[in-house]
Design a protein around this motif. Structure first.
Motif, PDB file in Angstrom:
ATOM      1  N   SER A 283       4.187   1.331   7.892  1.00  0.00           N
ATOM      2  CA  SER A 283       3.131   0.429   8.341  1.00  0.00           C
ATOM      3  C   SER A 283       2.317   1.038   9.486  1.00  0.00           C
ATOM      4  O   SER A 283       1.083   0.995   9.476  1.00  0.00           O
ATOM      5  CB  SER A 283       3.743  -0.904   8.782  1.00  0.00           C
ATOM      6  OG  SER A 283       2.739  -1.780   9.222  1.00  0.00           O
TER       7      SER A 283
ATOM      8  N   LYS B 124       0.282   4.014   8.155  1.00  0.00           N
ATOM      9  CA  LYS B 124      -0.861   3.529   7.377  1.00  0.00           C
ATOM     10  C   LYS B 124      -1.999   3.089   8.301  1.00  0.00           C
ATOM     11  O   LYS B 124      -3.166   3.328   8.018  1.00  0.00           O
ATOM     12  CB  LYS B 124      -0.406   2.382   6.481  1.00  0.00           C
ATOM     13  CG  LYS B 124      -1.418   1.931   5.477  1.00  0.00           C
ATOM     14  CD  LYS B 124      -0.778   0.938   4.532  1.00  0.00           C
ATOM     15  CE  LYS B 124      -1.687  -0.232   4.325  1.00  0.00           C
ATOM     16  NZ  LYS B 124      -1.114  -1.262   3.495  1.00  0.00           N
TER      17      LYS B 124
ATOM     18  N   GLU C  52       2.741  -8.547  12.414  1.00  0.00           N
ATOM     19  CA  GLU C  52       3.039  -8.295  11.003  1.00  0.00           C
ATOM     20  C   GLU C  52       4.536  -8.309  10.701  1.00  0.00           C
ATOM     21  O   GLU C  52       4.936  -8.199   9.552  1.00  0.00           O
ATOM     22  CB  GLU C  52       2.444  -6.948  10.572  1.00  0.00           C
ATOM     23  CG  GLU C  52       0.930  -6.925  10.609  1.00  0.00           C
ATOM     24  CD  GLU C  52       0.307  -7.954   9.676  1.00  0.00           C
ATOM     25  OE1 GLU C  52       0.809  -8.113   8.547  1.00  0.00           O
ATOM     26  OE2 GLU C  52      -0.675  -8.600  10.084  1.00  0.00           O
TER      27      GLU C  52
ATOM     28  N   TRP D 106       6.875  -6.058  11.750  1.00  0.00           N
ATOM     29  CA  TRP D 106       7.527  -4.757  11.680  1.00  0.00           C
ATOM     30  C   TRP D 106       8.196  -4.357  12.995  1.00  0.00           C
ATOM     31  O   TRP D 106       8.901  -3.353  13.056  1.00  0.00           O
ATOM     32  CB  TRP D 106       6.528  -3.669  11.277  1.00  0.00           C
ATOM     33  CG  TRP D 106       6.134  -3.780   9.856  1.00  0.00           C
ATOM     34  CD1 TRP D 106       4.877  -4.030   9.364  1.00  0.00           C
ATOM     35  CD2 TRP D 106       6.981  -3.656   8.711  1.00  0.00           C
ATOM     36  NE1 TRP D 106       4.911  -4.068   7.996  1.00  0.00           N
ATOM     37  CE2 TRP D 106       6.189  -3.841   7.571  1.00  0.00           C
ATOM     38  CE3 TRP D 106       8.339  -3.414   8.546  1.00  0.00           C
ATOM     39  CZ2 TRP D 106       6.705  -3.777   6.280  1.00  0.00           C
ATOM     40  CZ3 TRP D 106       8.858  -3.359   7.258  1.00  0.00           C
ATOM     41  CH2 TRP D 106       8.042  -3.536   6.145  1.00  0.00           C
TER      42      TRP D 106
ATOM     43  N   LEU E 100       6.974  -3.007   0.310  1.00  0.00           N
ATOM     44  CA  LEU E 100       5.696  -2.320   0.222  1.00  0.00           C
ATOM     45  C   LEU E 100       5.434  -1.837  -1.206  1.00  0.00           C
ATOM     46  O   LEU E 100       4.302  -1.852  -1.666  1.00  0.00           O
ATOM     47  CB  LEU E 100       5.660  -1.137   1.201  1.00  0.00           C
ATOM     48  CG  LEU E 100       5.696  -1.539   2.657  1.00  0.00           C
ATOM     49  CD1 LEU E 100       5.891  -0.293   3.515  1.00  0.00           C
ATOM     50  CD2 LEU E 100       4.427  -2.244   3.049  1.00  0.00           C
TER      51      LEU E 100
END
Length: 173
Positions: free
Chosen positions: A68, A71, A109, A111, A169
């Protein structure tokens, strides 16, 4: 207008130094390497996202958190505001990219979580609470151990996701 000026000045005082550079490595869900180009040289800085904690290698959710962050930031130009370094020499900073604080985004998010042992940030605490309430928030927050024991993120009571958080994911692609 006065309040805006006050906010700008106080945020500058809160974070004494700033670096700007390209993210050239993502170590895990809370650590990146930023390459700063100065007129005289290029300097690589290891940056720990201040106030948050994410799973370490070998712990549930590690791959998903790292993916994450990668990205979001890999190859991008970021600004890091900081005042200190941790015991490993890493910059402890607030990472800004595209008008968003990435530290906050990782918690929002799901994470990463607010690292209460080292941070008393109201914003991070609030984002973690909201992420836990949000049914679409990702599973890393569900796996957070009681307290802030950094070494024990793995939770045997976490739901079986068929290979950990990273598999989520794969299903989103």
């Amino acid at each position: 207008m006065r309040w805006l000026l006050f906010f700008i000045i106080s945020s500058c005082l809160a974070f004494g130094e700033t670096i700007r550079g390209i993210v050239i490595d993502v170590t895990d869900g809370d650590t990146i390497t930023v390459l700063e180009k100065t007129p005289k040289e290029k300097v690589a800085h290891k940056v720990r996202l201040d106030g948050i904690d994410a799973p370490e290698k070998g712990q549930d959710g590690y791959s998903g958190a790292k993916y994450s962050l990668k990205k979001l930031l890999w190859g991008e130009t970021v600004t890091v505001q900081y005042t200190k370094r941790d015991k490993y020499g890493r910059i402890l900073g607030l990472v800004l990219y595209n008008a968003s604080f990435i530290n906050y985004e990782m918690v929002k998010e799901g994470w990463a979580w607010h690292f209460k042992k080292y941070s008393n940030s109201y914003e991070l605490a609030s984002l973690e609470i909201d992420a836990r309430k949000d049914k679409s928030a990702l599973v890393v927050l569900l796996m957070r151990p009681s307290g802030d024991n950094h070494q024990q993120h793995s939770n045997t009571n976490a739901p079986d996701l068929g290979g950990g958080a990273y598999s989520i994911l794969d299903t989103l692609k």
